[in-house]
Scaffold this active site. Structure first.
Site, short mmCIF file in Angstrom:
data_model
loop_
_atom_site.label_atom_id
_atom_site.label_comp_id
_atom_site.label_asym_id
_atom_site.label_seq_id
_atom_site.Cartn_x
_atom_site.Cartn_y
_atom_site.Cartn_z
N ASP A 135 -0.50 -9.07 -6.51
CA ASP A 135 -1.91 -9.41 -6.46
C ASP A 135 -2.11 -10.70 -5.66
O ASP A 135 -1.35 -11.66 -5.81
CB ASP A 135 -2.45 -9.60 -7.88
CG ASP A 135 -3.92 -9.97 -7.90
OD1 ASP A 135 -4.73 -9.16 -7.42
OD2 ASP A 135 -4.24 -11.08 -8.36
N HIS B 183 -1.53 -12.96 -0.27
CA HIS B 183 -1.76 -13.98 0.76
C HIS B 183 -2.02 -15.35 0.15
O HIS B 183 -1.90 -16.36 0.83
CB HIS B 183 -2.95 -13.57 1.63
CG HIS B 183 -4.16 -13.22 0.83
ND1 HIS B 183 -4.31 -11.99 0.23
CD2 HIS B 183 -5.27 -13.92 0.52
CE1 HIS B 183 -5.46 -11.96 -0.41
NE2 HIS B 183 -6.06 -13.11 -0.26
N ASP C 166 -10.95 -2.56 -6.82
CA ASP C 166 -11.70 -3.82 -6.83
C ASP C 166 -12.78 -3.85 -5.76
O ASP C 166 -13.22 -4.91 -5.33
CB ASP C 166 -10.76 -5.01 -6.68
CG ASP C 166 -9.75 -4.83 -5.56
OD1 ASP C 166 -9.85 -3.83 -4.82
OD2 ASP C 166 -8.86 -5.68 -5.43
#
Length: 1552
Positions: A547, A550, A650
């Site tokens: 999750d 980055h 999401d």
């Protein structure tokens, strides 16, 4: 092994420069990575190590040397191999060194996991994944009935959001305790872990579904209990004091919000008029104006960023009290503050102490040095103190001006970002529309978590915020993402970032950002805590989704993934990366070993872009060139694998962003992608809203079974579940059966066709859909052009479209109105307890139909034969192909095409007919089959030429090499749009050209017949496959022909590396049998037992036909390298004897011209001929017996009168002279000793239009005192530097640029070599040569031994330049180019001809003189590819050759500077050999030679002509007038490689 499968061994070249970080290399487990030093490391000492565990027992952290010791990479193939038996990533590190130069480079490789499901391998491209929210599954006891929906739809992977205990926000990604499972899911369960394991095992072994979970490493819930004990795990105001200004701004915003929410409690009258309700942009303007004017100034935040003027002036003044000012010197001007500021002297002394007020200070010693001085002796203390203080103040003001500008910019950005956030959250329709400002819904979310608010004693006005009145360590920065993006490789909460102060973080108020530091020792608890969490997850799940990857420190993710892979080696790792750059994505993929990146179909704004995504994220184009022609292939850069989602958990589903019609096409389009695919639970049930990962508290519906009577249960008839099952099964089948090629055709704005094709079976699945991205106002029924299919339709896999339960399916207009997205959404009602979808929308689904089934209404088809190939046209029925429709068909090629394809894929090395026909070919015949340039083909084959490709041009060669050169370049980039590919698809003209060519000669017809049968198979396969199978056939044929060619050559060539073999192939280019130009014209008397049809071209394409093809000098300079070292002794013997038969005047011809019209105008060719005889005797099996060979002389007399007048080249005597070769050699030497003086026969303009009368006079004589042979005059050019002046405009016609008359150094060396050899022959066996002396012009006798000694004694004396003892000497410690030239200064010119003498007669040279000269040549003459033909400091030097330049400049007109600077490759070969001789035994010399040859390794690989150039312009620049392949260039470099190969045999210095 099929050519269309993966290579077992992938080759990676280790070079001197690292590949860019964004280049991604992937391997499958079991593949071998072969590490080979690149050409540019030739000559360097190389050592290679890896971080990979080279055996399963070793840990991955072990550094293992892949070579037992450092190696010096040479022409021998050296490599190391790694077998990839573990998933993840590993590094290869290599160090190269040479003297002081050394460097270490590393490259990272990704190894993909082997995923198995119930004992069967699951390819990564076969993954079908569905995401479920754990909290929506309910209690663990209810999971199975809900997860059956996943398994019934044939998903093989389920993605669970975090199973850990959630924080107070209830967000699925805000974890309160990473080491504790969700208490709601496992309430009253005795052993939660055991129960979880039972469910996951049930999924895997009974339902066929593997499990994957999220790992959240970069933040934790704000209420994580362990944060109180370990606040150092976050970015708090104690360990990150630079965040204090951002915190003060945030605190002010929160208090401002509270006062707005409860205005009655605020004592500030400025806040009374601020309404908590925001209805417009003007409300935001007013609110922010009040904040900026009433709150911000009181914070005095600038004090953290600027210099406190009062403090710094006081400090400056106090430091001056006990110091005396310096006095300016007379030469020193007043260092005004402007000068100081401009020079940045004062600015450099500024330091900042982050996190405190008045933190910006100036180094006082620097300030005193710059500003405390007296202007003169008359200046009083009071005066200079006032002046110094004023100047210093003005300087500080200027510096502060810069700091205030930065501060103002930061505050402006902060206010703008606050505005954007308020607008989004309270005004924009796409936002959450929070409503009025309240205590629960503040103006803006806080950037910081205050763990113990009771300890935070902050002054109401926020002015006295210091460590003394509250504990900083309990104030922690929250996590989020950066508006507008940021560098994901940088920590946005680090000291050099201002994103918190500038309010650029889209904050997650429920998540604290974790602070790991650079290594575990920086925060031991956090690293250990997360490692335990990771181990647990890896123990129970087959894969991870990282999750917010980055936002996770990359070194942390590396460490934790290593931890995970120790537990589960074949962990499947996916990640969401929003870096905004695929290059940056690749860095993460490489360093973390990520297997798939989450990509979203919903990111496409229209159908065209979605089609582009499908093409981009998977598969090669249909008809791609095979990548596995051999066991080994070069590893190629790859794009990161994708996990393409039709909708993520999401983000919003298609129903809210597109249309209700698009739901079905969207999932079908994604299914056709050649990569892993994913969806979100709820998509198939047509849930028309975002299932909120934070606020959703309802449960998924269970699967309806007989035992399950729940009214909310779902079945395969609901929504898209039935279609999903068919599509998932299709996706898995396509991946498992290698349908790896793809074609996307955007028919129009709405209709898209996607084809998945198998390169193994040549079957295809074709999907056609009407995508319906938007509600169209145009025609409802779209006309679609017929879809052409190669072959026939085998099956209709699926036909589907959406309908409403109450709709009349026969009325399209009614269906259109009923399926209005707004209408459907407005009718939808949410269930209070279960996540429900739209029930009224149904799918009409038909599967596994025959093409002629009358129930198929959406399309029709018809098959026909065109040009012998079976084709099918699919006609879409417009009235039935409504928006949201889709059909999928399976096609196969015709039986005839299938048979042809099967034959085409059979390896040619098993074709006995082909192998037998190849074995019968000679190397001379291979010259025709493989090469022949256009001019050769045009002359020899009655006007035929090389193959012409429209929009590209003619190929380089008529033989197979012409096609191979182009095809290799095409295959390298899979350039299916290349004009040659277009030409091949349009017709079999190229195949016909090859067949016709091979059918011309009796000896080639057998091969031609076999090749014809193979190439004609192409006429039976689909046109789009012709290029790749044409390539497949020709590459295999080429390989077999080369293998045969090398088998006929020497062991040196057979065992040589690519460079050696590429050079050897030049002998095939240059040596052939041409009817138009033979070594001896058939009309002339033959030479018994010798084939005199063979000739060697000097270069292609300029010197390959007619009288310009065969040059005596070029032939014998090239003969050792191209024929003797390659083992082609018969051809070498033929050429030696052929030229021997033409000897006249003691010379061999310069231009042979079939031995009929030969020219005898060169002095050096005969000496290269003599050297070639010597080399033949040493290298061939015949040895010195060759000297007894009979030579039939065509010209036994030098008297022109003895030849027929009508044909003066035919001897008028009764018999041609027969002579043995050794006697002929003696004759040549005797003629030179006595003197050679004649005028060329036929002298005049018809013989040479550029030469003056004096130039036709040939004079050669022996200087009996020195032993040197000298000759020539100022009007001819008798050595290889033979450029005759041609320009009348420049007045140089008939004037050679380089006469080199006198005794040239290379002839002297060749003479010495010959005399030495004769002495050896006479000493070994008197009968071998049988001659001991020559008679001079005065009839005196000179023995060969005396001549040899005399030459040896006089060479250094006459050639070596030790001192600048006359006006002509420009350089010392070199050897003269000539001795006794008519232009004296030219004797002293530095040219590369010295090296020829050094190689053939090293005994002539004093070693230290030779070494000094070689050093001079290296520094002065050595170029990139060749040797400069003249010292660049010479007045005559002109480095760029242009033969068309007819100017008035005599130095370059008509290419006069041919040998006055341009860099010739062949002379480099002699220079390098000379280095090896005079530096014998020194490894650094070997390394140097190898490094110099790096350029040539690259050049011959890159060359379309597959040879080395004749010459280059200055600095190695391309010269268009040079032959792109020259015989002596490749020959001399090949000789150098031979010397390197024999470096340890002491074969160089025996004569020194």
């Amino acid at each position: 092994m099929s050519a269309f499968t993966k290579s077992e061994i992938l080759i990676f070249e280790l070079g001197r420069h690292s590949t860019p970080q964004n280049k991604l290399f992937r391997l499958g487990q079991g593949q071998k990575l072969r590490l080979i030093p690149a050409d540019e490391l030739v000559g360097y000492k190389v050592s290679v190590h890896t971080s990979f565990a080279t055996s399963p027992e070793l840990k991955a952290s072990v550094q293992k040397s892949l070579f037992p010791e450092s190696i010096i990479y040479s022409t021998k193939v050296q490599f190391a191999e790694i077998t990839t038996h573990r998933a993840g990533n590993f590094k290869v590190l290599w160090t190269y060194c040479l003297g002081q130069e050394n460097d270490t480079i590393e490259e990272c490789f990704v190894v993909e996991p082997k995923i198995s499901l119930n004992g069967k391998r699951l390819p990564l491209g076969a993954i079908c994944l569905q995401t479920v929210l754990v909290k929506a599954l309910g209690h663990i006891s209810e999971w199975k009935e809900r997860l059956k929906v996943t398994s019934k739809c044939s998903f093989n992977f389920v993605h669970f959001t975090p199973l850990q205990q959630l924080g107070a926000s209830r967000s699925s990604y805000s974890i309160k305790n990473q080491l504790d499972l969700n208490k709601e899911c496992f309430k009253n369960v005795y052993s939660p872990v055991k129960e979880l394991k039972n469910v996951l095992n049930w999924l895997e072994f009974e339902q066929g579904v593997l499990s994957l979970t999220d790992v959240v490493w970069n933040h934790t819930s704000f209420d994580s209990p362990w944060l109180l004990d370990h606040p150092e795990c976050g970015y708090n105001l104690s360990n990150s004091p630079y965040l204090l200004p951002a915190f003060l701004l945030d605190e002010a915003l929160q208090r401002f919000s509270q006062k707005i929410a409860k205005p009655c409690q605020s004592s500030n009258t400025n806040f009374k008029d601020v309404s908590p309700v925001i209805n417009s942009e003007s409300d935001i303007d007013y609110l922010l104006t009040v904040f900026a004017n009433s709150v911000l100034p009181e914070l005095k935040l600038w004090e953290f960023f600027v210099i406190n003027m009062n403090n710094t002036l006081n400090h400056f003044q106090n430091c001056l009290k006990d110091k005396e000012p310096r006095e300016l010197s007379s030469s020193e001007s007043s260092p005004s503050y402007e000068l100081c500021f401009e020079s940045k002297e004062l600015r450099k002394s500024v330091t900042t102490h982050l996190g405190t007020r008045d933190a910006v200070t100036i180094e006082i010693t620097k300030a005193i040095e710059l500003f405390y001085y007296k202007l003169s002796k008359h200046e009083t203390k009071e005066q200079y103190m006032v002046r110094c203080m004023n100047e210093y103040k003005r300087a500080v003001d200027l510096i502060n001006l810069e700091f205030y500008e930065v501060y103002d910019n930061d505050i402006s950005a902060a206010l703008s970002n606050i505005r954007y956030t308020i607008r989004y959250e309270r005004l924009e329709r796409t936002g959450p529309l929070f409503g009025p400002i309240t205590l629960k819904r503040p103006l803006i979310a806080s950037y910081f978590t205050r763990l113990e608010p009771s300890q935070l004693k902050i002054d109401n006005e926020l002015l006295d915020c210091t460590t003394s009145n509250y504990d900083f360590k309990y104030v922690l920065a929250n996590n989020g993402w950066i508006m507008g993006g940021s560098n994901p490789l940088m920590d946005f909460a680090a000291a050099d970032s201002k994103v918190y102060f500038r309010r650029e973080v889209i904050i997650w108020g429920d998540c604290v950002k974790l602070r790991y530091g650079g290594q575990p020792s920086d925060c031991p608890f956090l690293w250990d805590h997360m490692a335990e969490y990771t181990k647990f997850s890896a123990t129970h799940f087959h894969g991870f989704r990282i999750d917010n990857c980055h936002g996770t420190p990359i070194h942390v993710a590396e460490h934790l993934l290593n931890v995970a892979r120790q537990v589960r080696p074949n962990l499947y790792v996916i990640a969401e990366l929003f870096t905004g750059s695929e290059d940056v994505d690749n860095i993460f993929v490489k360093r973390l070993g990520i297997d798939s990146l989450v990509r979203e179909a919903m990111s496409a704004p229209d159908c065209r872009e979605l089609g582009r995504l499908i093409h981009r994220y998977g598969g090669e184009p249909i008809g791609s060139f095979p990548q596995c022609m051999k066991e080994c292939s070069i590893i190629k850069e790859k794009r990161a694998r994708a996990l393409l989602t039709d909708a993520t958990h999401d983000n919003e589903p298609p129903l809210t962003k597109r249309t209700v019609w698009n739901v079905l096409p969207n999932m079908c389009i994604v299914t056709m992608a050649s990569c892993a695919i994913a969806s979100n639970r709820g998509y198939d049930e047509l849930v028309p809203h975002y299932i909120d990962v934070v606020n959703e508290e309802r449960l998924y519906a269970p699967f309806k079974e007989e035992s399950n009577a729940c009214a909310h249960a779902v079945s395969m008839e609901d929504g898209l579940l039935g279609v999903r099952k068919v599509l998932n099964e299709l996706h898995i089948k396509m991946a498992e059966e290698n349908f790896s090629e793809i074609y996307v055709d955007q028919v129009n704005n709405d209709v898209i066709t996607i084809t998945r094709h198998s390169p193994l079976t040549r079957q295809s699945f074709i999907m056609v859909t009407n995508s319906a991205f938007t509600e169209r106002s145009g025609p409802y029924n779209q006309i679609v052009s017929p879809i052409a299919v190669s072959g026939e339709i085998e099956e209709v896999l699926l036909v589907a479209y959406l309908v409403l339960e109450e709709s009349d399916s026969s009325s399209n207009e009614r269906r259109r109105s009923l399926l209005s997205t707004n209408r459907v959404l407005s009718n939808f009602k949410r269930d209070k307890n279960f996540i429900n979808g739209i029930k009224e929308v149904k799918v009409c689904l038909q599967t596994h139909l025959q093409v002629n089934d009358h129930n198929i209404k959406m399309f029709q088809s018809s098959s026909f034969v065109e040009n012998g190939a079976l084709k099918t046209l699919v006609y879409v029925t417009p009235e039935n192909f409504i928006p949201g429709s889709v059909f999928i068909i399976k096609t196969k090629v015709s039986a005839e095409a299938e048979k042809a394809l099967k034959s085409l894929t059979l390896p040619l090395n098993k074709n006995d007919l082909l192998l037998n026909s190849i074995k019968e070919l000679s190397l001379i015949e291979l010259n025709f089959i493989l090469f022949r340039c256009a001019r050769e083909e045009e002359v020899e084959e009655s006007g035929n030429s090389t193959y012409y490709v429209p929009n590209f041009g003619s190929l380089t060669y008529a033989g197979l090499q012409g096609f191979i050169t182009v095809l290799k370049n095409i295959a390298l980039t899979n350039d299916l749009g290349h004009p040659l590919c277009t030409n091949l698809r349009q017709g079999l003209w190229a195949a016909g050209y090859i067949i016709n060519r091979l059918s011309r000669y009796k000896w080639s017809k057998k091969l031609g017949h076999v090749v014809k049968e193979l190439l004609m198979l192409l006429s039976h396969i689909p046109y789009f496959l012709v290029p790749c199978y044409f390539y497949l056939l020709l590459m295999q044929l080429w390989d077999l022909l080369l293998l045969h060619a090398f088998s006929l050559m020497s062991v040196f060539i057979q065992k040589g590396d690519d460079f050696t073999q590429n050079l050897a192939l030049v002998s095939l280019q240059m040596v052939g049998s041409l009817k138009s130009i033979a070594c001896r014209d058939p009309s002339l008397p033959p030479q018994n037992d010798v084939d005199l049809s063979i000739t060697m071209a000097a270069g292609l394409p300029h010197f390959c036909v007619g009288f310009m093809r065969t040059w005596g000098r070029d032939t014998f300079i090239s003969l050792r390298g191209l024929l003797l070292l390659t083992g082609r002794y018969a051809e070498a013997r033929s050429l030696i004897i052929g030229f021997a038969g033409t000897i006249r005047h003691g010379l061999i011809p310069n231009l042979l011209d079939s031995s009929r019209n030969s020219r005898y105008n060169c002095r050096d060719a005969v000496w290269f001929w003599l050297q070639a005889i010597q080399e033949y005797c040493k290298l061939s099996n015949e040895g010195e017996n060759f000297l007894k060979a009979k030579i039939h002389r065509l010209y036994p007399s030098d008297d022109i009168k003895k030849y027929r007048k009508q044909d003066r080249y035919i001897f008028s005597g009764n018999e041609y002279a027969n002579i043995e070769l050794h006697d002929l050699i003696h004759y040549v030497l005797q003629e030179h000793a006595r003197g050679i003086h004649f005028e060329e026969w036929g002298a005049g303009v018809n013989l040479d239009s550029n030469m003056l009368k004096e130039g036709f006079k040939i004079d050669i004589s022996l200087n009996s005192e020195t032993g040197l042979i000298q000759g020539g005059n100022a009007f001819n050019c008798g050595t290889w530097m033979d450029k005759m002046g041609e320009s009348e405009k420049a007045k140089i016609k008939g004037k050679p640029s380089t006469p080199r008359d006198g005794a040239s150094i290379e002839i002297s060396g060749l003479l010495k070599s010959t005399l030495r050899w004769i002495g050896e022959l006479n000493q070994k066996d008197p009968s071998l040569f049988g001659h001991y002396s020559v008679k001079l012009l005065d009839q005196s006798t000179l023995s060969y031994a005396a001549w040899n000694k005399r030459l040896l004694e006089n060479f250094e004396k006459h050639f070596y330049i030790l001192n600048a003892d006359n006006e002509h000497v420009h350089r010392k410690n070199i050897y003269k180019d000539t001795v006794g030239s008519s232009n004296v200064y030219t004797d002293y010119q530095l040219r590369p001809n010295i090296c020829i003498a050094m190689v053939v007669a090293p005994e002539l040279f004093v070693r230290n003189h030779a070494i000094a000269c070689l050093e001079n040549m290296e520094s002065v003459l050595l170029g990139h590819y060749g040797m400069k033909t003249l010292d660049p400091e010479d007045w005559a030097y002109r480095g760029d050759y242009n033969n068309d330049n007819d100017t008035y400049d005599p130095s370059v007109a008509k290419g006069a500077n041919y040998h006055q600077g341009p860099e010739w490759i062949w002379t480099l070969g002699y220079f390098l050999r000379a280095l090896l001789i005079f530096h014998s035994g020194k490894s650094e010399t070997t390394s140097k030679v190898l490094r110099i040859l790096q350029a040539h390794r690259w050049a011959i690989k890159a060359s379309d002509w597959k040879g080395l150039h004749e010459l280059t312009n200055a600095g190695g620049k391309f010269c268009s007038y040079s032959n792109p392949t020259q015989a002596w260039s490749s020959a001399c470099i090949l000789e150098c490689l031979w010397d390197l190969d024999n470096i340890n045999k002491n074969c160089f210095n025996c004569y020194i």
